[in-house]
Design a protein around this motif. Structure first.
Motif, PDB file in Angstrom:
ATOM      1  N   GLU A  58      -3.128  -1.558   9.048  1.00 39.99           N
ATOM      2  CA  GLU A  58      -2.775  -0.789  10.235  1.00 39.99           C
ATOM      3  C   GLU A  58      -1.397  -1.159  10.769  1.00 39.99           C
ATOM      4  O   GLU A  58      -0.767  -0.380  11.476  1.00 39.99           O
ATOM      5  CB  GLU A  58      -3.824  -0.981  11.344  1.00 39.99           C
ATOM      6  CG  GLU A  58      -5.191  -0.438  11.005  1.00 39.99           C
ATOM      7  CD  GLU A  58      -6.011  -1.376  10.124  1.00 39.99           C
ATOM      8  OE1 GLU A  58      -5.653  -2.571   9.967  1.00 39.99           O
ATOM      9  OE2 GLU A  58      -7.020  -0.900   9.574  1.00 39.99           O
ATOM     10  N   GLU A  59      -0.936  -2.373  10.459  1.00 37.38           N
ATOM     11  CA  GLU A  59       0.358  -2.851  10.925  1.00 37.38           C
ATOM     12  C   GLU A  59       1.501  -2.531   9.949  1.00 37.38           C
ATOM     13  O   GLU A  59       2.666  -2.747  10.268  1.00 37.38           O
ATOM     14  CB  GLU A  59       0.312  -4.368  11.170  1.00 37.38           C
ATOM     15  CG  GLU A  59      -0.636  -4.761  12.290  1.00 37.38           C
ATOM     16  CD  GLU A  59      -0.219  -4.180  13.635  1.00 37.38           C
ATOM     17  OE1 GLU A  59       0.966  -4.253  13.991  1.00 37.38           O
ATOM     18  OE2 GLU A  59      -1.091  -3.632  14.331  1.00 37.38           O
ATOM     19  N   LEU A  60       1.162  -2.041   8.777  1.00 39.58           N
ATOM     20  CA  LEU A  60       2.175  -1.685   7.780  1.00 39.58           C
ATOM     21  C   LEU A  60       3.154  -0.695   8.383  1.00 39.58           C
ATOM     22  O   LEU A  60       2.756   0.249   9.059  1.00 39.58           O
ATOM     23  CB  LEU A  60       1.495  -1.056   6.553  1.00 39.58           C
ATOM     24  CG  LEU A  60       2.423  -0.522   5.469  1.00 39.58           C
ATOM     25  CD1 LEU A  60       3.134  -1.668   4.765  1.00 39.58           C
ATOM     26  CD2 LEU A  60       1.641   0.323   4.482  1.00 39.58           C
ATOM     27  N   GLN A  61       4.438  -0.905   8.134  1.00 39.31           N
ATOM     28  CA  GLN A  61       5.461   0.021   8.599  1.00 39.31           C
ATOM     29  C   GLN A  61       6.259   0.502   7.400  1.00 39.31           C
ATOM     30  O   GLN A  61       6.870  -0.290   6.698  1.00 39.31           O
ATOM     31  CB  GLN A  61       6.379  -0.641   9.620  1.00 39.31           C
ATOM     32  CG  GLN A  61       5.665  -0.955  10.916  1.00 39.31           C
ATOM     33  CD  GLN A  61       6.619  -1.343  12.010  1.00 39.31           C
ATOM     34  OE1 GLN A  61       7.619  -0.682  12.226  1.00 39.31           O
ATOM     35  NE2 GLN A  61       6.295  -2.425  12.710  1.00 39.31           N
ATOM     36  N   THR A  62       6.227   1.794   7.177  1.00 35.61           N
ATOM     37  CA  THR A  62       6.954   2.399   6.069  1.00 35.61           C
ATOM     38  C   THR A  62       7.188   3.866   6.390  1.00 35.61           C
ATOM     39  O   THR A  62       6.780   4.353   7.448  1.00 35.61           O
ATOM     40  CB  THR A  62       6.184   2.219   4.734  1.00 35.61           C
ATOM     41  OG1 THR A  62       7.019   2.585   3.650  1.00 35.61           O
ATOM     42  CG2 THR A  62       4.901   3.021   4.709  1.00 35.61           C
ATOM     43  N   LYS A  63       7.830   4.573   5.495  1.00 32.24           N
ATOM     44  CA  LYS A  63       7.999   6.017   5.635  1.00 32.24           C
ATOM     45  C   LYS A  63       6.836   6.692   4.921  1.00 32.24           C
ATOM     46  O   LYS A  63       6.210   6.091   4.050  1.00 32.24           O
ATOM     47  CB  LYS A  63       9.328   6.452   5.020  1.00 32.24           C
ATOM     48  CG  LYS A  63      10.523   5.816   5.703  1.00 32.24           C
ATOM     49  CD  LYS A  63      11.799   6.097   4.947  1.00 32.24           C
ATOM     50  CE  LYS A  63      12.934   5.291   5.569  1.00 32.24           C
ATOM     51  NZ  LYS A  63      14.140   5.326   4.759  1.00 32.24           N
ATOM     52  N   TYR A  64       6.567   7.925   5.291  1.00 32.80           N
ATOM     53  CA  TYR A  64       5.441   8.654   4.715  1.00 32.80           C
ATOM     54  C   TYR A  64       5.855  10.056   4.301  1.00 32.80           C
ATOM     55  O   TYR A  64       6.673  10.689   4.972  1.00 32.80           O
ATOM     56  CB  TYR A  64       4.286   8.768   5.724  1.00 32.80           C
ATOM     57  CG  TYR A  64       3.662   7.454   6.063  1.00 32.80           C
ATOM     58  CD1 TYR A  64       2.525   7.015   5.400  1.00 32.80           C
ATOM     59  CD2 TYR A  64       4.223   6.608   7.009  1.00 32.80           C
ATOM     60  CE1 TYR A  64       1.951   5.788   5.692  1.00 32.80           C
ATOM     61  CE2 TYR A  64       3.662   5.379   7.308  1.00 32.80           C
ATOM     62  CZ  TYR A  64       2.531   4.982   6.641  1.00 32.80           C
ATOM     63  OH  TYR A  64       1.968   3.754   6.929  1.00 32.80           O
TER      64      TYR A  64
END
Length: 102
Positions: A16-22
């Protein structure tokens, strides 16, 4: 020199804390107001959209909306997906979601 990192003691980040582009593709009803409603959901959850492309033909009453986001938290993207799924008569199929690195 490339070294082995298999012995590094790295913390495990909750997904849930992962930060990336989608990259997210939705099959949606081809009618006025759908794009605006979806844009509002992205904004409400703080997910910034880098680009959106609409493809399809109105003869089938369904179009594909493909979004690429700026860097966002997994939890926020999941909240966007859940809320869009709850919009009345919008989705025509499960969305496709791909995490994008770089």
């Amino acid at each position: 020199i490339v070294g082995c990192t298999c012995t590094d003691n790295l913390p495990i980040l909750p997904v849930e804390e992962l930060q990336t582009k989608y990259y997210i593709r939705f099959a949606v009803a081809d009618r006025s107001g759908v794009l605006a409603a979806m844009a509002g959901v992205f904004a409400k959850h703080g997910v910034s959209v880098r680009s959106v492309v609409q493809r399809g033909n109105s003869e089938h009453e369904t179009v594909n909306l493909s979004y690429v986001t700026h860097t966002a938290k997994e939890a926020s993207v999941r909240a966007v997906l859940a809320e869009i799924a709850g919009l009345e008569d919008v989705l025509r199929a499960e969305p496709s979601v791909i995490r994008v690195e770089g």
